[in-house]
Design an enzyme around this catalytic site. Structure first.
Site, mmCIF file in Angstrom:
data_model
loop_
_atom_site.group_PDB
_atom_site.id
_atom_site.type_symbol
_atom_site.label_atom_id
_atom_site.label_comp_id
_atom_site.label_asym_id
_atom_site.label_seq_id
_atom_site.Cartn_x
_atom_site.Cartn_y
_atom_site.Cartn_z
ATOM 1 N N ASN A 168 26.098 34.830 75.850
ATOM 2 C CA ASN A 168 27.263 34.370 76.630
ATOM 3 C C ASN A 168 27.023 34.381 78.148
ATOM 4 O O ASN A 168 27.794 33.785 78.898
ATOM 5 C CB ASN A 168 28.520 35.194 76.308
ATOM 6 C CG ASN A 168 29.133 34.852 74.962
ATOM 7 O OD1 ASN A 168 29.756 35.694 74.330
ATOM 8 N ND2 ASN A 168 28.980 33.606 74.514
ATOM 9 N N ASP A 179 36.659 33.701 68.009
ATOM 10 C CA ASP A 179 36.193 32.392 68.481
ATOM 11 C C ASP A 179 37.355 31.406 68.641
ATOM 12 O O ASP A 179 38.330 31.472 67.911
ATOM 13 C CB ASP A 179 35.175 31.837 67.472
ATOM 14 C CG ASP A 179 34.434 30.632 68.023
ATOM 15 O OD1 ASP A 179 34.388 30.468 69.259
ATOM 16 O OD2 ASP A 179 33.906 29.855 67.215
#
Ligand code: FPP
Length: 238
Positions: free
Chosen positions: A67, A19
């Site tokens: 996503n 991330d």
């Protein structure tokens, strides 16, 4: 430090939530995909380091079922990096990793699916680290697939509901036959799991680090291993 831990002998499994790529790029005035490009380089270096350390399994969260909500250009950028990695960088014979892709691959491009199947098949006999790459992966989606598969078997009469146990469910997941992660590492300062390995993380340790994934180095992994070594794992016992 990390080197004192006999990682392979202990069968250590580490999960990585990669991330912070977007923030890394933003800080530099670059497009988000520049962050993903740097993140992909870090991914490769950290997989090599895990292998050198003798880590038994490493699971990397590359693209989640959520996503797809990102702009099309960003999704295409991530898929492009993934394909580049599969085509150019990944030498499964030399690196000796057994590669597994976690996630529902049916919405992925056909050529990508073929490459993935080829790499999984070609690396099946490798004896080094298990390298899981989670792509179009969601923990809830994984459980939905498992439940459907079990329900189908019950409907056909091949299984009684009372025969369903934890092992049977584990065996229907993308990680079937693998050890649960010992710890899950999330850089970037965010403290959440984001749908990663929900079933498998029941007793995983969580390690959060205040570094963006593109800046993550081997040294950060040493620090995380050191912290993990100091955790007391009791698995519900005392
Ligand atoms: C999360 O950061 C990262 C992703 C959604 C993509 C991760 C992809 C790669 C590292 C490259 C492709 C993968 C492989 C296996 C070659 P973010 O974009 O959510 O960061 P932010 O929270 O700072 O916006």
């Amino acid at each position: 430090m990390a080197q004192q831990l006999d990682t392979r002998a202990e069968g250590l499994h580490i999960g990585f939530i990669m991330d912070g790529n977007g923030r890394w790029a933003k800080k530099r005035g670059l497009p988000r995909n520049a962050g993903h490009r740097k993140g992909a380089q870090v991914f490769q270096d950290i997989t090599r380091y895990c292998n050198e350390l003798g880590v038994a399994s490493a699971s990397f969260y590359a693209f989640s079922t959520e996503n797809w909500k990102r702009p099309a250009a960003e999704v295409a950028g991530i898929m492009g990096l993934f394909k580049d990695y599969l085509v150019k960088a990944f030498d499964y014979k030399k690196e000796n990793n057994r590669v597994c892709f976690l996630g529902d691959r049916t919405p992925l491009a056909k050529d990508l699916q073929e490459l993935m199947a080829e790499i999984e098949e070609g690396s099946r006999q490798n004896t080094g680290m298990i390298l899981n790459v989670a792509i179009n992966y969601g923990g809830r989606d994984e459980l939905v697939h498992a439940v459907r598969s079990i329900a189908g078997q019950v409907r056909e009469g091949g299984l009684l509901p009372e025969q369903i146990d934890e092992q049977l469910i584990s065996d229907r997941l993308y990680t079937a036959g693998q050890k649960d992660p010992d710890f899950i590492l999330r850089p970037s300062g965010e403290m959440r799991l984001s749908n990663f390995l929900l079933w498998q993380c029941a007793y995983s340790e969580f390690i959060y680090m205040d570094v963006l994934w593109p800046d993550f180095t081997r040294h950060h992994l040493d620090l995380a291993l050191d912290e993990y070594n100091h955790r007391s794992r009791r698995f519900g016992g005392i």
